[in-house]
Design a protein around this motif. Sequence first.
Motif, PDB file in Angstrom:
ATOM      1  N   GLY A  69     -58.386  -7.794 -35.798  1.00 28.06           N
ATOM      2  CA  GLY A  69     -57.096  -6.558 -35.166  1.00 28.06           C
ATOM      3  C   GLY A  69     -55.361  -7.758 -34.279  1.00 28.06           C
ATOM      4  N   ILE A  70     -55.961  -8.205 -33.816  1.00 24.03           N
ATOM      5  CA  ILE A  70     -54.721  -9.076 -33.308  1.00 24.03           C
ATOM      6  C   ILE A  70     -54.559  -9.638 -33.957  1.00 24.03           C
ATOM      7  CG2 ILE A  70     -54.617 -10.207 -31.433  1.00 24.03           C
ATOM      8  CD1 ILE A  70     -55.342  -7.434 -30.124  1.00 24.03           C
ATOM      9  N   TYR A  71     -54.938 -10.178 -34.920  1.00 23.96           N
ATOM     10  CA  TYR A  71     -54.692 -11.415 -35.300  1.00 23.96           C
ATOM     11  C   TYR A  71     -53.606 -10.649 -36.689  1.00 23.96           C
ATOM     12  CZ  TYR A  71     -54.184 -15.002 -39.362  1.00 23.96           C
ATOM     13  OH  TYR A  71     -53.925 -15.779 -39.742  1.00 23.96           O
ATOM     14  N   PHE A  72     -54.116 -10.081 -37.905  1.00 25.04           N
ATOM     15  CA  PHE A  72     -53.670  -9.243 -38.325  1.00 25.04           C
ATOM     16  C   PHE A  72     -52.079  -8.721 -37.609  1.00 25.04           C
ATOM     17  CE2 PHE A  72     -57.023  -9.946 -40.954  1.00 25.04           C
ATOM     18  CZ  PHE A  72     -56.288 -10.120 -42.745  1.00 25.04           C
ATOM     19  N   SER A  73     -52.029  -8.326 -36.797  1.00 24.04           N
ATOM     20  CA  SER A  73     -50.794  -7.445 -36.194  1.00 24.04           C
ATOM     21  C   SER A  73     -49.767  -8.547 -35.515  1.00 24.04           C
ATOM     22  CB  SER A  73     -51.374  -6.379 -35.603  1.00 24.04           C
ATOM     23  OG  SER A  73     -52.426  -6.326 -33.770  1.00 24.04           O
TER      24      SER A  73
ATOM     25  N   GLN B  26     -54.363 -20.060 -31.457  1.00 27.35           N
ATOM     26  CA  GLN B  26     -55.058 -19.308 -30.407  1.00 27.35           C
ATOM     27  C   GLN B  26     -55.678 -17.888 -31.189  1.00 27.35           C
ATOM     28  OE1 GLN B  26     -55.013 -21.827 -27.944  1.00 27.35           O
ATOM     29  NE2 GLN B  26     -55.756 -20.606 -26.879  1.00 27.35           N
ATOM     30  N   LEU B  27     -54.757 -17.163 -31.950  1.00 22.12           N
ATOM     31  CA  LEU B  27     -55.885 -16.119 -32.245  1.00 22.12           C
ATOM     32  C   LEU B  27     -56.342 -16.688 -33.078  1.00 22.12           C
ATOM     33  CD1 LEU B  27     -51.984 -13.590 -33.132  1.00 22.12           C
ATOM     34  CD2 LEU B  27     -54.068 -13.866 -31.065  1.00 22.12           C
ATOM     35  N   MET B  28     -56.172 -17.522 -33.605  1.00 27.20           N
ATOM     36  CA  MET B  28     -56.958 -18.259 -35.020  1.00 27.20           C
ATOM     37  C   MET B  28     -58.488 -18.344 -34.551  1.00 27.20           C
ATOM     38  SD  MET B  28     -56.337 -17.789 -38.088  1.00 27.20           S
ATOM     39  CE  MET B  28     -57.536 -19.371 -39.216  1.00 27.20           C
ATOM     40  N   LYS B  29     -59.210 -18.955 -33.413  1.00 31.19           N
ATOM     41  CA  LYS B  29     -59.914 -19.531 -32.816  1.00 31.19           C
ATOM     42  C   LYS B  29     -59.878 -18.482 -32.256  1.00 31.19           C
ATOM     43  CE  LYS B  29     -57.926 -23.640 -31.163  1.00 31.19           C
ATOM     44  NZ  LYS B  29     -57.338 -25.031 -29.593  1.00 31.19           N
ATOM     45  N   LEU B  30     -60.267 -17.050 -32.040  1.00 26.80           N
ATOM     46  CA  LEU B  30     -60.365 -15.811 -31.161  1.00 26.80           C
ATOM     47  C   LEU B  30     -62.091 -15.296 -32.152  1.00 26.80           C
ATOM     48  CD1 LEU B  30     -58.049 -13.952 -29.725  1.00 26.80           C
ATOM     49  CD2 LEU B  30     -60.177 -15.385 -28.707  1.00 26.80           C
TER      50      LEU B  30
ATOM     51  N   PRO C  22     -63.347 -17.035 -35.653  1.00 26.71           N
ATOM     52  CA  PRO C  22     -64.940 -17.581 -35.651  1.00 26.71           C
ATOM     53  C   PRO C  22     -66.048 -17.345 -33.392  1.00 26.71           C
ATOM     54  CG  PRO C  22     -63.091 -19.829 -35.297  1.00 26.71           C
ATOM     55  CD  PRO C  22     -62.603 -18.286 -35.459  1.00 26.71           C
ATOM     56  N   LYS C  23     -65.205 -17.254 -32.594  1.00 36.80           N
ATOM     57  CA  LYS C  23     -65.892 -17.578 -31.843  1.00 36.80           C
ATOM     58  C   LYS C  23     -66.533 -15.249 -31.015  1.00 36.80           C
ATOM     59  CE  LYS C  23     -63.537 -19.900 -28.325  1.00 36.80           C
ATOM     60  NZ  LYS C  23     -62.425 -20.542 -27.783  1.00 36.80           N
ATOM     61  N   ALA C  24     -65.654 -14.599 -31.969  1.00 37.17           N
ATOM     62  CA  ALA C  24     -66.253 -13.488 -31.732  1.00 37.17           C
ATOM     63  C   ALA C  24     -67.051 -13.395 -33.046  1.00 37.17           C
ATOM     64  CB  ALA C  24     -64.708 -12.551 -31.936  1.00 37.17           C
ATOM     65  N   TRP C  25     -66.970 -14.135 -34.415  1.00 39.68           N
ATOM     66  CA  TRP C  25     -68.252 -14.142 -35.667  1.00 39.68           C
ATOM     67  C   TRP C  25     -69.375 -14.247 -34.437  1.00 39.68           C
ATOM     68  CZ3 TRP C  25     -71.091 -16.894 -38.249  1.00 39.68           C
ATOM     69  CH2 TRP C  25     -71.899 -16.587 -39.527  1.00 39.68           C
ATOM     70  N   ILE C  26     -68.918 -15.727 -34.327  1.00 37.60           N
ATOM     71  CA  ILE C  26     -70.919 -16.061 -33.303  1.00 37.60           C
ATOM     72  C   ILE C  26     -70.984 -15.428 -32.099  1.00 37.60           C
ATOM     73  CG2 ILE C  26     -71.702 -17.999 -32.376  1.00 37.60           C
ATOM     74  CD1 ILE C  26     -69.176 -19.682 -33.089  1.00 37.60           C
ATOM     75  N   ASN C  27     -71.022 -14.148 -31.699  1.00 40.90           N
ATOM     76  CA  ASN C  27     -70.685 -13.504 -31.105  1.00 40.90           C
ATOM     77  C   ASN C  27     -71.498 -12.619 -31.625  1.00 40.90           C
ATOM     78  OD1 ASN C  27     -70.584 -11.000 -28.828  1.00 40.90           O
ATOM     79  ND2 ASN C  27     -70.365 -12.244 -27.803  1.00 40.90           N
ATOM     80  N   SER C  28     -71.118 -11.800 -32.619  1.00 43.71           N
ATOM     81  CA  SER C  28     -71.932 -10.756 -33.556  1.00 43.71           C
ATOM     82  C   SER C  28     -72.795 -11.449 -33.686  1.00 43.71           C
ATOM     83  CB  SER C  28     -70.442 -10.258 -34.364  1.00 43.71           C
ATOM     84  OG  SER C  28     -69.312 -10.049 -34.112  1.00 43.71           O
ATOM     85  N   VAL C  29     -72.752 -12.536 -34.137  1.00 40.85           N
ATOM     86  CA  VAL C  29     -74.202 -12.646 -35.008  1.00 40.85           C
ATOM     87  C   VAL C  29     -74.982 -12.749 -33.991  1.00 40.85           C
ATOM     88  CG1 VAL C  29     -75.268 -15.244 -36.524  1.00 40.85           C
ATOM     89  CG2 VAL C  29     -73.031 -14.122 -37.290  1.00 40.85           C
ATOM     90  N   ILE C  30     -74.752 -14.065 -32.669  1.00 40.79           N
ATOM     91  CA  ILE C  30     -76.390 -13.479 -31.684  1.00 40.79           C
ATOM     92  C   ILE C  30     -76.478 -12.050 -31.646  1.00 40.79           C
ATOM     93  CG2 ILE C  30     -76.160 -13.901 -29.793  1.00 40.79           C
ATOM     94  CD1 ILE C  30     -74.723 -16.669 -30.426  1.00 40.79           C
ATOM     95  N   CYS C  31     -75.867 -11.014 -31.649  1.00 44.45           N
ATOM     96  CA  CYS C  31     -76.181  -9.447 -30.936  1.00 44.45           C
ATOM     97  C   CYS C  31     -76.949  -9.368 -32.105  1.00 44.45           C
ATOM     98  CB  CYS C  31     -74.913  -8.835 -30.446  1.00 44.45           C
ATOM     99  SG  CYS C  31     -73.872  -9.560 -29.373  1.00 44.45           S
ATOM    100  N   HIS C  32     -76.294  -9.555 -33.295  1.00 43.38           N
ATOM    101  CA  HIS C  32     -77.310  -8.938 -33.663  1.00 43.38           C
ATOM    102  C   HIS C  32     -79.480  -9.438 -33.986  1.00 43.38           C
ATOM    103  CE1 HIS C  32     -76.620  -7.513 -38.671  1.00 43.38           C
ATOM    104  NE2 HIS C  32     -77.744  -7.568 -38.309  1.00 43.38           N
TER     105      HIS C  32
END
Length: 326
Positions: A162-166, A173-177, A179-189
């Motif tokens: 959402g932050i990136y597309f808007s 810096q936004l691009m780096k957010l 994959p980090k957020a995606w990895i966080n989701s995978v671990i929580c999943h």
Amino acid sequence: MADFSLLLWAAIPPLLLLGCYYCRVQFAPSLLRLLLPFVLGAMSGFVALNLELVFENVANSVVNWQKIQYSLLGVALRQLVEVGPIEEGCKLVAVVASSCYFQRRYQLRPSSVFLFTIAIALGFTAQENWIYFYHGTASIFERSIGTPVHAMFSAPWGYALGIYFSSTMVSHQLMKLIPKAWINSVICHALVNVLSAAWRYSTPLNFLSYGLFPFLLWMFWRLEQLLRKVQGKPSIILISGHTSQYRYWQRGLVLFALMLGGNAIFGLFLLTKTLSPLSLSQIFELGVLYFIFSRFLLNFIFGFLAWVIYRYLRHFAEHRYLIRNL
């Protein structure tokens, strides 16, 4: 007709939850536009299911993948390298595709992309519900209570997208957010699925299942906080102590409240699951009524204590904010 009934039970809870989030977001895309990501999310669920089957076949040809999963460590490995990456990856691709499609026609807000993420996650949930119902491996109640879980998994990378597309400019810096957020989701999943499987193992591993609902409660809190952030609303503050010692005390209270509140929900879930096979006449027997009352009262007390702790932390944070702004 039976298959259509299963389809309705699979789709109605996610659609109702999508409607709730739609009503809560200002300047949200039209509900009709949210239905496209919802359908795309269901399609991504079927893609993920087939990719998992392919992965299983390839892995079984290399190692004894099925035997590895007999242990809880094997279950964790499967969730981290197969289920989590495939399912979160399919949802991510679906959100990116939806956002790119709508971005050509409209100026997307962060809240719009976040809503697309929720819609696709709920569509994914609807597809998963149908698979469970069709094979008879889960009840309607069990799947209904888990309706927001996929949205809770995907919230971090949905926020980052959402932050990136808007954003008006492309930023590394936004691009780096993302994959980090995606990895966080995978671990929580993966962690949620491991905790939900822990009850099948012997002591002490089965005690891990008591961490499931507190962790889900924390993820729901995170989803709500991110929803506020994409709308430009201030976060709800719970940790507001003046000293590091008091902040550690408040963090301990938050953890305690999550344990109390999460396991209160878990207790009510187990109570409902225990009572579901009983007929109406059996439920009104004196012994069963006493069992229901005692279990409900116990879990209500736990939940009430969690709410009291939450209100105490909120009151302290609001009081400090008022003093600071006098």
